[in-house]
Scaffold this active site. Structure first.
Site, PDB file in Angstrom:
ATOM      1  N   LEU A   1       0.755  -1.314   0.025  1.00 27.10           N
ATOM      2  CA  LEU A   1      -0.019  -0.165   0.063  1.00 27.10           C
ATOM      3  C   LEU A   1       0.803   1.389   0.114  1.00 27.10           C
ATOM      4  CD1 LEU A   1      -2.627  -0.694   3.028  1.00 27.10           C
ATOM      5  CD2 LEU A   1      -3.045  -0.590   0.365  1.00 27.10           C
ATOM      6  N   HIS A   2       0.882   2.189  -0.964  1.00 31.08           N
ATOM      7  CA  HIS A   2       1.487   3.492  -0.815  1.00 31.08           C
ATOM      8  C   HIS A   2       0.727   4.508  -1.703  1.00 31.08           C
ATOM      9  CE1 HIS A   2       2.712   2.450  -4.896  1.00 31.08           C
ATOM     10  NE2 HIS A   2       3.170   3.728  -5.142  1.00 31.08           N
ATOM     11  N   ARG A   3      -0.386   4.116  -2.244  1.00 38.40           N
ATOM     12  CA  ARG A   3      -0.998   5.382  -2.934  1.00 38.40           C
ATOM     13  C   ARG A   3      -1.466   6.415  -1.909  1.00 38.40           C
ATOM     14  NH1 ARG A   3      -0.229   3.234  -7.520  1.00 38.40           N
ATOM     15  NH2 ARG A   3       1.055   4.939  -7.773  1.00 38.40           N
TER      16      ARG A   3
END
Ligand code: UD1
Length: 362
Positions: free
Chosen positions: A203-205
């Site tokens: 997850l990094h958006r």
């Protein structure tokens, strides 16, 4: 002819590496610029080694900052590089800020730009990458596309047909070359997992991790998967910073680790029961590996991974994730039909195009 290849952030390296190797094989002159947008060991140097990328000829060291400042810094420093070394072509890849900054700098100096992974569109302008894609494509005169939707998007936006080159996926060239080495390292052992017995999460958006309630509800949804299957979660620095700031603890059954090297991550992905992600590239990699992928987003700029591959968009809801997990376990999940031209030879086709272009300018 002198070609300048530009990388800046983690997802760029695997796209540019096979092009660098293909240029070498054909004896074409080139040099490599690393903007330094990503700089941590595991986000940069380690990947260079594993991908057999040469040490950058120029390292700009721009680091992290706001979008405008980071982009501006790359532009100021890269302009000097272009003026000193006078490349005939600047090659950029993907959709990160460094991609846009290098393309804009080169185009303003009258240096032709080639864009690897052109034409992808999520139609979501709140994504910084979408803006980077649109602008970079319209600054480029060689647009290398990975899937048919990219060709259609570019045509619809008025890009001349002769500038669009459907070459396939350079990142897949790297994956196919390194898959065996990645799996033979058995990276799951280090995390006490067994092949096929875990889920992998990334997850990094900003839309997922920069809003506290969104990140909290994502973690609640992940908890439902983790209650049924161990989840390994290599944490991107952006996400780590947010989790620390908001004191969000990982749910039971979720094992956190630092960002992983390319080979370690590829090996883990290849043997995962499923992958949960908001990354773009991982949707493509799981499609080639034939591993079910649940994309925690409302849209994808890579529709071929759904129509042809193993990817499905999903709501970040516990029930939705559990239903998908059950379907996967029942064998009721789309099988991968390899997308056209994702065959390990995309970078050879890129270099064919470059050579034809160079010959036509003589
Ligand atoms: C960038 C790209 C994104 C890509 C992602 C892959 C843009 C707009 N975004 O997002 O498209 O999917 O890379 O990882 O270009 N940080 C570190 N060490 C590093 C790099 C970053 O600690 O080596 C931290 C910094 O606190 C930084 C934050 O991560 O502020 C975000 O980094 P940044 O490069 O701005 O964006 P990414 O989220 O990595």
């Amino acid at each position: 002819m002198l070609i300048c290849n530009v990388v800046g952030a983690r997802p760029n390296y695997m796209k540019i590496a096979p092009i660098v190797h293909a240029l070498d094989r054909r004896g074409l002159a080139h040099f490599l610029v690393h903007t330094g947008q990503h700089y941590d060991e595991n986000m940069s140097r380690v990947l260079f080694e594993e991908l057999e990328l040469p040490k950058p000829d120029v390292y700009l060291g721009v680091g992290s900052d706001t979008h405008a400042r980071q982009t501006a810094r790359v532009m100021m420093d890269f302009e000097k590089v272009c003026q000193d070394r006078r490349p005939d072509l600047v090659m950029v890849a993907g959709d990160v800020n460094s991609t846009l900054a290098a393309a804009l700098t080169a185009a303003k100096l009258g240096i032709p730009v080639g864009h690897v992974e052109a034409g992808l569109r999520s139609s979501d302008r709140t994504m910084p990458e979408e803006l980077n894609r649109i602008v970079t494509d319209h600054l480029s005169e060689m647009l290398f596309t990975t899937e048919e939707s990219g060709n259609e998007n570019l045509r619809r936006e008025g890009i001349p047909d002769e500038w669009i080159h459907f070459v396939g996926n350079c990142m897949v060239d790297t994956l196919l070359r390194r898959r065996e080495a990645a799996v033979s390292g058995a990276p799951w052992k280090e995390f006490e997992l067994s092949p096929g017995g875990y889920a992998l999460l990334t997850l990094h958006r900003p839309s997922n991790v920069d809003v506290k309630v969104t990140l909290q509800s994502l973690m609640r949804a992940i908890a439902a998967v983790a209650a049924r299957l161990p989840v390994l979660f290599p944490v991107h620095p952006r996400t780590r910073n947010r989790m620390m700031e908001w004191e969000i603890a990982p749910p039971d059954g979720v094992q956190l680790c630092d960002p992983l090297s390319y080979l370690t991550f590829l090996g883990l992905m290849a043997k995962a029961q499923l992958v949960l992600t908001d990354s773009g590239g991982i949707q493509e990699e799981t499609t080639v590996l034939d591993v079910p992928c649940l994309t925690l987003r409302r849209n994808t700029e890579r529709p071929i991974t759904i129509t042809c591959g193993t990817n499905q968009l999903t709501e970040p809801e516990p029930q939705a994730l559990v239903r998908s997990l059950e379907r996967i376990r029942a064998g009721d999940w789309p099988k991968n039909r390899r997308p056209p031209l994702w065959d390990g030879r995309a970078s050879e086709r890129v270099v064919d195009v470059i050579q034809n272009w160079a010959a036509s300018r003589l």
